[in-house]
Design a protein around this motif. Structure first.
Motif, PDB file in Angstrom:
ATOM      1  N   TYR A  27       0.840  -1.193   0.000  1.00  0.00           N
ATOM      2  CA  TYR A  27       0.000   0.000   0.000  1.00  0.00           C
ATOM      3  C   TYR A  27       0.880   1.250   0.000  1.00  0.00           C
ATOM      4  O   TYR A  27       2.103   1.158  -0.038  1.00  0.00           O
ATOM      5  N   ASP A  28       0.225   2.405   0.065  1.00  0.00           N
ATOM      6  CA  ASP A  28       0.952   3.655  -0.092  1.00  0.00           C
ATOM      7  C   ASP A  28       1.816   3.979   1.117  1.00  0.00           C
ATOM      8  O   ASP A  28       1.489   3.622   2.237  1.00  0.00           O
ATOM      9  N   GLY A  29       2.893   4.669   0.853  1.00  0.00           N
ATOM     10  CA  GLY A  29       3.714   5.200   1.935  1.00  0.00           C
ATOM     11  C   GLY A  29       4.456   4.140   2.724  1.00  0.00           C
ATOM     12  O   GLY A  29       4.642   4.303   3.922  1.00  0.00           O
TER      13      GLY A  29
ATOM     14  N   THR B 208       3.483   1.146   3.503  1.00  0.00           N
ATOM     15  CA  THR B 208       2.612   0.337   4.349  1.00  0.00           C
ATOM     16  C   THR B 208       2.330  -0.997   3.664  1.00  0.00           C
ATOM     17  O   THR B 208       2.063  -1.033   2.460  1.00  0.00           O
TER      18      THR B 208
ATOM     19  N   LYS C 269       0.924  -1.366  -6.650  1.00  0.00           N
ATOM     20  CA  LYS C 269       0.814   0.093  -6.768  1.00  0.00           C
ATOM     21  C   LYS C 269       0.754   0.545  -8.221  1.00  0.00           C
ATOM     22  O   LYS C 269       0.900   1.723  -8.524  1.00  0.00           O
TER      23      LYS C 269
ATOM     24  N   GLU D 101       8.132   2.496  -4.244  1.00  0.00           N
ATOM     25  CA  GLU D 101       9.182   3.204  -3.537  1.00  0.00           C
ATOM     26  C   GLU D 101       9.527   2.482  -2.231  1.00  0.00           C
ATOM     27  O   GLU D 101       8.643   2.073  -1.484  1.00  0.00           O
TER      28      GLU D 101
ATOM     29  N   GLN E 164     -15.688  19.966  13.285  1.00  0.00           N
ATOM     30  CA  GLN E 164     -14.838  19.995  12.095  1.00  0.00           C
ATOM     31  C   GLN E 164     -15.129  21.245  11.243  1.00  0.00           C
ATOM     32  O   GLN E 164     -14.219  21.900  10.737  1.00  0.00           O
TER      33      GLN E 164
ATOM     34  N   GLN F  35      -9.459  27.726  10.986  1.00  0.00           N
ATOM     35  CA  GLN F  35      -8.061  27.494  10.587  1.00  0.00           C
ATOM     36  C   GLN F  35      -7.797  27.791   9.116  1.00  0.00           C
ATOM     37  O   GLN F  35      -6.706  28.190   8.756  1.00  0.00           O
ATOM     38  N   VAL F  36      -8.799  27.534   8.266  1.00  0.00           N
ATOM     39  CA  VAL F  36      -8.560  27.645   6.829  1.00  0.00           C
ATOM     40  C   VAL F  36      -9.067  28.977   6.274  1.00  0.00           C
ATOM     41  O   VAL F  36      -8.394  29.613   5.470  1.00  0.00           O
TER      42      VAL F  36
ATOM     43  N   MET G 242      -1.731   4.670   3.408  1.00  0.00           N
ATOM     44  CA  MET G 242      -1.102   5.968   3.171  1.00  0.00           C
ATOM     45  C   MET G 242      -0.738   6.601   4.509  1.00  0.00           C
ATOM     46  O   MET G 242      -1.441   6.416   5.492  1.00  0.00           O
ATOM     47  N   ARG G 243       0.342   7.318   4.527  1.00  0.00           N
ATOM     48  CA  ARG G 243       0.811   7.978   5.740  1.00  0.00           C
ATOM     49  C   ARG G 243       0.857   9.475   5.473  1.00  0.00           C
ATOM     50  O   ARG G 243       1.294   9.909   4.410  1.00  0.00           O
TER      51      ARG G 243
ATOM     52  N   VAL H 271      -9.536  13.154   7.769  1.00  0.00           N
ATOM     53  CA  VAL H 271     -10.736  13.351   6.949  1.00  0.00           C
ATOM     54  C   VAL H 271     -10.319  14.171   5.732  1.00  0.00           C
ATOM     55  O   VAL H 271      -9.621  15.174   5.867  1.00  0.00           O
TER      56      VAL H 271
ATOM     57  N   HIS I 277     -10.823  16.611   2.509  1.00  0.00           N
ATOM     58  CA  HIS I 277     -11.709  17.720   2.137  1.00  0.00           C
ATOM     59  C   HIS I 277     -11.597  18.084   0.661  1.00  0.00           C
ATOM     60  O   HIS I 277     -12.572  18.512   0.062  1.00  0.00           O
TER      61      HIS I 277
ATOM     62  N   LEU J   1      -6.717  19.765   1.211  1.00  0.00           N
ATOM     63  CA  LEU J   1      -6.993  19.939   2.628  1.00  0.00           C
ATOM     64  C   LEU J   1      -7.350  18.606   3.281  1.00  0.00           C
ATOM     65  O   LEU J   1      -8.164  17.842   2.764  1.00  0.00           O
TER      66      LEU J   1
ATOM     67  N   TYR K 126      -8.071  16.986   7.363  1.00  0.00           N
ATOM     68  CA  TYR K 126      -8.350  17.342   8.755  1.00  0.00           C
ATOM     69  C   TYR K 126      -7.895  16.187   9.651  1.00  0.00           C
ATOM     70  O   TYR K 126      -8.318  15.039   9.438  1.00  0.00           O
TER      71      TYR K 126
ATOM     72  N   TRP L 152      -6.260  21.429  10.584  1.00  0.00           N
ATOM     73  CA  TRP L 152      -6.460  21.346   9.145  1.00  0.00           C
ATOM     74  C   TRP L 152      -5.092  21.488   8.490  1.00  0.00           C
ATOM     75  O   TRP L 152      -4.333  22.399   8.816  1.00  0.00           O
TER      76      TRP L 152
ATOM     77  N   THR M 292      -0.008   8.779  -7.956  1.00  0.00           N
ATOM     78  CA  THR M 292       0.777   7.776  -7.224  1.00  0.00           C
ATOM     79  C   THR M 292       0.478   7.741  -5.733  1.00  0.00           C
ATOM     80  O   THR M 292       0.937   6.831  -5.043  1.00  0.00           O
ATOM     81  N   HIS M 293      -0.263   8.729  -5.224  1.00  0.00           N
ATOM     82  CA  HIS M 293      -0.469   8.908  -3.777  1.00  0.00           C
ATOM     83  C   HIS M 293       0.823   9.260  -3.046  1.00  0.00           C
ATOM     84  O   HIS M 293       0.864   9.211  -1.819  1.00  0.00           O
ATOM     85  N   ASP M 294       1.863   9.613  -3.770  1.00  0.00           N
ATOM     86  CA  ASP M 294       3.076  10.063  -3.083  1.00  0.00           C
ATOM     87  C   ASP M 294       2.779  11.393  -2.403  1.00  0.00           C
ATOM     88  O   ASP M 294       2.172  12.289  -3.006  1.00  0.00           O
TER      89      ASP M 294
END
Ligand SMILES: [Zn+2]
Lengths: 988, 88
Positions: free
Chosen positions: A246-248, A250, A422, A442, A726, A733-734, B1-2, B17, B19, B55, B57, B65, B74-76
């Motif tokens: 998976y990504d990153g 994982t 991937k 990667e 949220q 914040q945004v 994904m991280r 989450v 956005h 964005l 959260y 945020w 690629t989700h990189d």
């Protein structure tokens, strides 16, 4: 028995009893179910998917297409389990699948006579016409005749859990390459996780007669394992299949924690799903051998050559006493050597190559085996009891060679699955005649057979180098090079995909019963791209995802189309690389635990007082309280409503969202998120507010109180508490980071109770005594104040959802239960009671307050009769979009009350509103009933509805049509406020 | 994904989450064509193949945020900053 007297990695001192199809057998610790069946001379283990052909064990690994069995009984019956990876335990119960009534006498093998109907594309052609036949005739027929194992149909009794692990270097596979990668990375100081699908580390080192550093391979594997096990930064996960990239960085992995036991011990999960987060990964998954297609190549007793070596060398079980070896590879010849060394006879070695190196043939020169070059096996002769002879074509003549087993070697397929998850594609290697990993995800390296390095010495070196490089990538200094000494055995291969000429079916995909002829039909009918071939013939679509069959099928298509393999390519594989039970993905999120359960501090108190609880989002809330003698909910609810309206009621409202907002700009911020003003709200006052989404629709409502010049506390609905938080954080914040505010959710920190009814003030005054004056003059409607109750801070609000004079009192949650007890005691002393969410709902509908049913994401403030609340003097979230023509149109459904003309009739929420006499068509539908309650105050069922032009329709008679529950009644459209329309009680 | 949260470090996707595109900015509600601007702001999004600032959260974390730069092919993930401190 075909168990050898000595050798192998089994513990002969430990005998394990098991049954297969009701018959009892014995094996040893260290066996798989498949090896124990081989040792007991069981050849026939299953029937095939479509044709019910007799099938035996083809492989010795996870790629097994045939030997799928049902494991266990009752609730623990697990279908489609690969016998080749099932670790034998005492008491194991296995049975064959897809046969009726018995494995040996399978009446449905008549399907073979119907085989013209089951050829390529059969799903698409045979059953297309007539359409009505599909449901009634074809589908039941196919479901009965085709298919594999049966699910138990019962709830899974076992627990599953999920866990996350972190490491510098993840090593997948513990063959020579994986062991060296793990050892080298670990010696450099890296945190290493080594995952091995098998219950024993070593991979092919356990299955081949090879030496490393002058010691048997299995012994070497053991020494590396011992070294790794002693290192504190190394974790070894046995029985753990890595099934997805998976990504990153994982990786998904499934640990079979207790599948090798009769049942998991108490408190132990059956399986554990791991998320492994790795900075680097060394993929040493190895390769699987591929078969060759020839007539009746699926007969029990036909086995891949490397699997034969595994059973002989690792499990000391002879798959054949008199074997023929059919090989296009150098290493296939070693199968003959190993069989002879174990005391079996080899009748012939058949190799299609004209030239075979002398060094390979020499060891068999005096064995008595016929060494046939430029020869091919055209057919396996035999039936459900196994192979009896092998038909071989050589130089234009056909030979019949007697044998009870046929070992086949068609070359090797690297296990490229994890490298492609991937999105990268495997690459065809013309030198190796196989697909090897293309570009890598990667952080991943490949080492050993997975990259096409098949030789032992090459694997050891590749593993060492990959482990060293991975550790260095993570910042560790390289350990001094240490590559063990071993030989590189000959590994040449001449590709041969299928043999023509034999009479009978030649199988490509044994699990899905796809033959060479099916591939030819797909080609003839134009389904030539590999992804089309897959879907048209179902090649590679079974539980094994075509691990042994895809490349063969694609190569046959390449031959038919005259295109090179690099152009034909191969299909995409997706996670999971091996089947994973849904239960493992669900983990502990089952049933009640699908989501967390949140308890109010008065939960136990409520249960002690006869409450029936109801889900409200993640919370459990008292729905009603049954008094002694009350047996139905409506009786209780009516009593609670009447008591509250006549005397006093106490209700737990702790679950409402509470957000504490502080800062110099808090008022400005609230003005921007609410449609009405809060910056002008005096300290010590509360106000009802509505907030919109930016698209103009109502998002949530609630009361916000001002506790100080720079301090507000907002309440939200129970359901939207998280979403509102949220939303506010987003705008802070945004969108407006310049505003000086801070906020925090305090929902759990405060328990809060509504005390409503004409005698509510007496109850509140009794609680505070002299600490506060709550008379109307001192504490009028919408007042709020922080009051110390002894040493405990409380917040008192004069709010009402019921329309009665009412208060809400908030106290730190740990005091909630004790305050609740006191409130109820004071209330009961005045003829009051506790009430739940049902009575709360009744009173809010009687009072015409909107709630979740009306705040449904499709309503704007005007629809709810609250348009006058919207300030025209400021901007706020949603203001501009709420002005869109469709949202201000006069025929929008708006809020009205509905009441049956005949007060005895029952109204239902969800009923459609139609004009009297109008036909029941969608065009005549003018709205629907959103909320319905039985109102003891009114004396009938009443409801709220959203009806086109509603306010103007008040006073007309309409029809509430509810076809789902056969409801069809006349109703009067009335004002939505049924009780105390002038609001006099509130201010009392 | 991280996702690398500036406060919490590298954390699993499941804590966040989504956005969407971080580029749209809430328009000036006093603008002459505010309703058009808001329509675009609320509904219209580019869908680029490649790096995108978006964005996220950190709902199950610090509640920040974030603006995360993610390659949609690629989700990189190239990095993450706090939306509050983002200059844009
Ligand atoms: Zn965070």
């Amino acid at each position: 028995m075909t168990r050898l007297g000595s050798g192998g990695l089994i513990d002969r001192s430990q005998q394990l009893r098991f049954t297969f199809d009701g018959k009892s057998y014995a094996g040893h610790a260290g066996d798989t179910l498949a090896s124990a069946l081989v040792a007991n001379d069981v050849k026939l283990v299953g029937r095939s998917f479509k044709y019910h052909r007799p099938r035996g064990i083809l492989t010795a690994g996870a790629e097994e297409p045939n030997a799928l069995v049902e494991l266990g009984t009752g609730t623990r019956r697990e279908p489609n389990t690969r016998a080749t990876t099932v670790e034998l335990f005492d008491g194991l119960v296995a049975s064959s699948q897809n046969r009726w009534p018995t494995l040996a006498l399978d009446l449905l093998s008549l399907n073979q006579l119907l085989s013209p109907f089951f050829v390529g594309g059969f799903y698409y052609k045979t059953f297309m016409w007539p359409a009505s036949f599909w449901e009634k005739v074809y589908e039941p027929l196919i479901r009965r005749a085709a298919g594999l194992g049966r699910a138990s149909g019962l709830p899974d009794p076992d627990a599953y859990e999920k866990a996350t692990a972190f490491c510098d270097v993840l090593v997948i596979g513990s063959g020579p390459a994986g062991l060296m990668a793990a050892r080298t990375a670990a010696r450099a100081g890296a945190r290493v996780i080594l995952c091995e699908d098998d219950f024993r580390l070593g991979g092919r080192l356990l299955a081949e007669r090879v030496e490393v550093e002058g010691r048997p391979g299995a012994e070497f594997a053991r020494s590396v394992e011992d070294e790794l096990a002693a290192m504190p930064e190394v974790r070894i996960f046995r029985r753990t299949q890595v099934f997805g990239t998976y990504d990153g960085g994982t990786y998904g992995a499934l640990e079979r924690v207790a599948d090798h036991l009769l049942a998991p011990p108490p408190g132990v999960p059956r399986q554990r799903l791991w998320h492994i987060v790795a900075r680097r990964c060394v993929n040493a998954m190895g390769a699987v051998e591929r078969p060759i297609a020839f007539a009746d190549n699926d007969r029990p007793g036909v086995m891949l050559a490397a699997a034969v070596r595994t059973y002989v060398n690792r499990f000391a079980a002879l798959p054949a006493r008199r074997a023929v070896v059919f090989t296009t590879t150098d290493d296939g010849w070693r199968t003959a050597q190993d069989l002879i060394a174990a005391g079996a006879e080899v009748s012939a070695v058949v190799d299609p190559r004209r030239e075979v190196p002398d060094s390979i043939m020499a060891p068999l020169a005096r064995s008595g085996a016929r060494l046939l070059r430029a020869a091919k096996v055209t057919r396996a002769i035999g039936g459900s009891s196994g192979v009896k002879a092998v038909e071989v074509a050589q130089g234009g003549s056909l030979l019949r060679i007697e044998a009870d087993g046929l070992a086949v070697s068609g070359g090797w397929n690297p296990q490229v699955g994890l490298t492609t998850h991937k999105g990268s594609r495997a690459r065809w290697s013309p030198e190796l005649s196989t697909f090897v990993p293309g570009s890598l995800p990667e952080g991943m390296r490949v080492a050993g057979a997975v990259s096409g390095d098949y030789g032992l010495s090459a694997c050891l070196r590749a593993g060492h180098d990959a482990g060293s490089a991975a550790a260095q990538d993570c910042g560790f200094a390289a350990a001094s090079p240490d590559v063990p000494r071993a030989e590189d055995e000959p590994i040449a291969v001449a590709p041969l995909w299928h043999v023509t000429g034999g009479r009978g079916k030649s199988f490509v995909d044994q699990q899905n019963d796809v033959t060479v002829k099916d591939v030819e039909i797909a080609w003839r009918e134009g389904f030539r791209a590999v992804e089309h071939l897959k879907r048209y013939t179902t090649l590679g679509m079974a539980t094994d995802q075509g691990k042994t069959s895809n490349v063969v099928g694609h190569a046959i298509m390449a031959e038919l189309t005259g295109r090179p393999m690099e152009d034909v390519g191969t299909t995409v594989t997706r996670p999971p690389h091996l089947p994973v039970a849904i239960g493992a993905f669900a983990g502990r999120h089952r049933g009640r635990h699908f989501k967390p359960t949140r308890y109010v501090s008065g939960h136990d108190w409520a249960l002690r007082h006869g409450a029936t609880m109801v889900d409200a989002g993640q919370w459990l809330r008292p729905q009603w309280f049954s008094a002694p003698g009350e047996t139905d909910w409506l009786t209780s609810v009516i009593r609670e409503v009447k008591t509250t309206r006549l005397a006093v009621g106490v209700c737990d409202v702790s679950t409402l969202g509470k957000i504490d907002i502080k800062g110099k700009d808090a008022g400005v911020f609230l003005d921007r998120v609410y449609i009405n003003r809060f910056s002008t709200l005096p300290v010590g006052k509360a106000r009802y507010g509505i907030m919109l989404r930016e698209d103009g629709f109502v998002m949530d409502d609630g009361t916000t109180a001002r506790l100080g010049p720079m301090h507000y506390v907002m309440s939200t609905t129970t359901a939207n508490a998280g979403k509102v938080m949220q939303h506010l954080e987003f705008y802070h914040q945004v969108v407006w980071p310049e505003l000086d505010i801070a906020m925090v959710s305090v929902t759990e920190h405060w328990a809060q109770y509504a005390v409503a009814g004409p005698r509510s003030r007496e109850v509140i005054q009794a609680i505070y005594g002299t600490a506060a004056d709550v008379s109307n003059g001192s504490f009028p409607y919408l007042a709020c104040r922080e009051i110390m109750l002894g040493e405990i801070p409380t917040r008192l609000f004069r709010l009402s959802f019921s329309g009665e004079m009412a208060f809400e009192i908030a106290i730190p949650a740990r005091y909630g239960e004790s305050l609740l007890g006191e409130l109820l005691r004071e209330a009961v002393g005045r003829g009051g009671c506790a009430y739940g969410t049902e009575a709360l709902g009744v009173m809010r509908v009687e009072k015409g307050h909107v709630a979740g049913n009306e705040l449904n994401g499709q309503t704007v403030v005007r629809d709810l009769g609250l348009g006058r609340m919207a300030s025209s003097e400021k901007d706020y979230v949603g203001r501009i979009m709420a002005g869109r023509p469709a949202l201000v149109a006069s025929d929008r459904p708006t809020l009205v009350g509905v009441q049956p003309v005949d007060s005895k009739q029952r109204l239902r929420a969800g009923a459609h509103v139609l004009a009297l006499g109008a036909a029941t068509t969608a065009e005549n539908d003018v709205g629907y009933v959103t909320s319905v309650v039985y109102s003891p105050t009114v004396g009938s069922w009443i409801g709220l509805a959203l009806v086109k032009g509603g306010t103007a329709q008040v006073g007309t008679r309409m029809r509430a049509y509810d076809p789902v529950r056969n409801g069809d009644i006349e109703v009067n459209l009335v004002s939505p406020i049924f009780v105390d329309p002038k609001g006099e009680r509130l201010h009392g | 994904m991280r996702i690398p949260c500036p406060y919490c470090g590298s954390r699993d996707l499941s804590e966040f989450v989504y956005h969407g595109d971080a580029a749209p900015k809430r328009p000036d509600p006093a603008a002459e064509n505010a309703s058009e601007l808001f329509y675009t702001y609320v509904y219209l999004r580019e869908n680029p193949a490649g790096p995108l600032r978006e964005l996220w959260y950190h709902a199950s974390g610090c509640r920040s945020w974030l603006i995360v730069t993610r390659d949609t092919r690629t989700h990189d993930i190239a990095g993450a900053v706090l939306a509050m401190e983002s200059a844009s």
